[in-house]
Write a protein that holds these residues in place. Structure first.
Motif, mmCIF file in Angstrom:
data_model
loop_
_atom_site.group_PDB
_atom_site.id
_atom_site.type_symbol
_atom_site.label_atom_id
_atom_site.label_comp_id
_atom_site.label_asym_id
_atom_site.label_seq_id
_atom_site.Cartn_x
_atom_site.Cartn_y
_atom_site.Cartn_z
ATOM 1 N N ARG A 2 0.822 -1.201 0.000
ATOM 2 C CA ARG A 2 0.000 0.000 0.000
ATOM 3 C C ARG A 2 0.862 1.258 0.000
ATOM 4 N N ASN A 3 0.389 2.272 -0.686
ATOM 5 C CA ASN A 3 1.096 3.552 -0.743
ATOM 6 C C ASN A 3 0.883 4.341 0.544
ATOM 7 N N ASP A 4 1.949 4.965 1.023
ATOM 8 C CA ASP A 4 1.884 5.843 2.192
ATOM 9 C C ASP A 4 1.912 7.277 1.666
ATOM 10 N N ILE A 5 0.745 7.918 1.650
ATOM 11 C CA ILE A 5 0.633 9.273 1.109
ATOM 12 C C ILE A 5 0.071 10.181 2.196
ATOM 13 N N ARG A 6 0.746 11.318 2.377
ATOM 14 C CA ARG A 6 0.323 12.275 3.403
ATOM 15 C C ARG A 6 0.380 13.681 2.828
ATOM 16 N N ILE A 7 -0.610 14.479 3.161
ATOM 17 C CA ILE A 7 -0.619 15.884 2.770
ATOM 18 C C ILE A 7 -0.956 16.733 3.986
ATOM 19 N N CYS A 8 -0.570 17.996 3.921
ATOM 20 C CA CYS A 8 -0.779 18.917 5.035
ATOM 21 C C CYS A 8 -2.072 19.695 4.822
ATOM 22 N N ASP A 9 -2.870 19.784 5.858
ATOM 23 C CA ASP A 9 -4.113 20.551 5.762
ATOM 24 C C ASP A 9 -3.895 22.041 6.039
ATOM 25 N N LYS A 10 -2.681 22.412 6.391
ATOM 26 C CA LYS A 10 -2.363 23.815 6.650
ATOM 27 C C LYS A 10 -1.642 24.491 5.476
ATOM 28 N N CYS A 11 -1.226 23.699 4.498
ATOM 29 C CA CYS A 11 -0.452 24.201 3.358
ATOM 30 C C CYS A 11 -1.267 25.221 2.556
ATOM 31 N N LYS A 12 -0.657 26.363 2.277
ATOM 32 C CA LYS A 12 -1.337 27.420 1.523
ATOM 33 C C LYS A 12 -1.413 27.106 0.037
ATOM 34 N N HIS A 13 -0.604 26.172 -0.426
ATOM 35 C CA HIS A 13 -0.506 25.899 -1.856
ATOM 36 C C HIS A 13 -1.332 24.699 -2.314
ATOM 37 N N MET A 14 -2.011 24.038 -1.377
ATOM 38 C CA MET A 14 -2.817 22.869 -1.735
ATOM 39 C C MET A 14 -4.201 23.004 -1.130
ATOM 40 N N LYS A 15 -5.184 22.635 -1.891
ATOM 41 C CA LYS A 15 -6.560 22.550 -1.407
ATOM 42 C C LYS A 15 -6.827 21.074 -1.132
ATOM 43 N N VAL A 16 -7.128 20.735 0.103
ATOM 44 C CA VAL A 16 -7.247 19.336 0.501
ATOM 45 C C VAL A 16 -8.282 18.595 -0.340
ATOM 46 N N LYS A 17 -9.430 19.188 -0.531
ATOM 47 C CA LYS A 17 -10.508 18.505 -1.252
ATOM 48 C C LYS A 17 -10.108 18.164 -2.691
ATOM 49 N N SER A 18 -9.541 19.130 -3.401
ATOM 50 C CA SER A 18 -9.152 18.864 -4.793
ATOM 51 C C SER A 18 -7.928 17.950 -4.857
ATOM 52 N N ALA A 19 -6.995 18.117 -3.928
ATOM 53 C CA ALA A 19 -5.797 17.274 -3.919
ATOM 54 C C ALA A 19 -6.170 15.812 -3.674
ATOM 55 N N LEU A 20 -7.085 15.564 -2.748
ATOM 56 C CA LEU A 20 -7.501 14.191 -2.465
ATOM 57 C C LEU A 20 -8.091 13.526 -3.693
ATOM 58 N N SER A 21 -8.934 14.238 -4.423
ATOM 59 C CA SER A 21 -9.543 13.638 -5.614
ATOM 60 C C SER A 21 -8.498 13.356 -6.688
ATOM 61 N N LYS A 22 -7.510 14.223 -6.839
ATOM 62 C CA LYS A 22 -6.448 14.008 -7.833
ATOM 63 C C LYS A 22 -5.526 12.863 -7.422
ATOM 64 N N ILE A 23 -5.245 12.744 -6.143
ATOM 65 C CA ILE A 23 -4.391 11.662 -5.652
ATOM 66 C C ILE A 23 -5.095 10.316 -5.820
ATOM 67 N N LYS A 24 -6.397 10.282 -5.603
ATOM 68 C CA LYS A 24 -7.161 9.038 -5.773
ATOM 69 C C LYS A 24 -7.115 8.544 -7.215
ATOM 70 N N VAL A 25 -6.934 9.446 -8.170
ATOM 71 C CA VAL A 25 -6.818 9.046 -9.573
ATOM 72 C C VAL A 25 -5.495 8.314 -9.811
ATOM 73 N N ILE A 26 -4.408 8.813 -9.227
ATOM 74 C CA ILE A 26 -3.102 8.181 -9.469
ATOM 75 C C ILE A 26 -2.844 6.985 -8.548
ATOM 76 N N ALA A 27 -3.503 6.956 -7.387
ATOM 77 C CA ALA A 27 -3.320 5.854 -6.432
ATOM 78 C C ALA A 27 -4.668 5.522 -5.784
ATOM 79 N N PRO A 28 -5.528 4.812 -6.519
ATOM 80 C CA PRO A 28 -6.891 4.563 -6.026
ATOM 81 C C PRO A 28 -6.965 3.760 -4.730
ATOM 82 N N ASP A 29 -5.963 2.928 -4.441
ATOM 83 C CA ASP A 29 -5.997 2.098 -3.238
ATOM 84 C C ASP A 29 -5.414 2.784 -2.010
ATOM 85 N N ALA A 30 -4.854 3.963 -2.188
ATOM 86 C CA ALA A 30 -4.154 4.644 -1.089
ATOM 87 C C ALA A 30 -5.115 5.248 -0.079
#
Length: 73
Positions: A2-30
């Motif tokens: 399984r992939n270990d993927i982590r993102i920061c919810d405080k980062c000014k350069h990433m929107k959590v909601k959109s980032a999660l959907s894009k990450i699910k496309v490249i790693a659906p099982d993560a």
């Protein structure tokens, strides 16, 4: 494995909601963990993703996700 993927919810350069959907496309099982990664210096300047033991940075959210693709298992 399984992939270990982590993102920061405080980062000014990433929107959590959109980032999660894009990450699910490249790693659906993560299961993506969302929390502060204590990576505040680079986080204030770049979008980043922690993936399988590596910090991957990019100028934008899309750039960071594109660079992270090569580390997906």
């Amino acid at each position: 494995m399984r992939n270990d993927i982590r993102i920061c919810d405080k980062c000014k350069h990433m929107k959590v909601k959109s980032a999660l959907s894009k990450i699910k496309v490249i790693a659906p099982d993560a299961e993506v963990k969302v929390a502060c990664k204590s990576y505040c210096g680079p986080c204030s300047r770049f979008a980043f993703i922690f993936i399988n033991g590596r910090y991957v940075t990019g100028a934008t959210e899309d750039d960071a996700i594109e660079k992270a693709k090569k580390y997906v298992k």
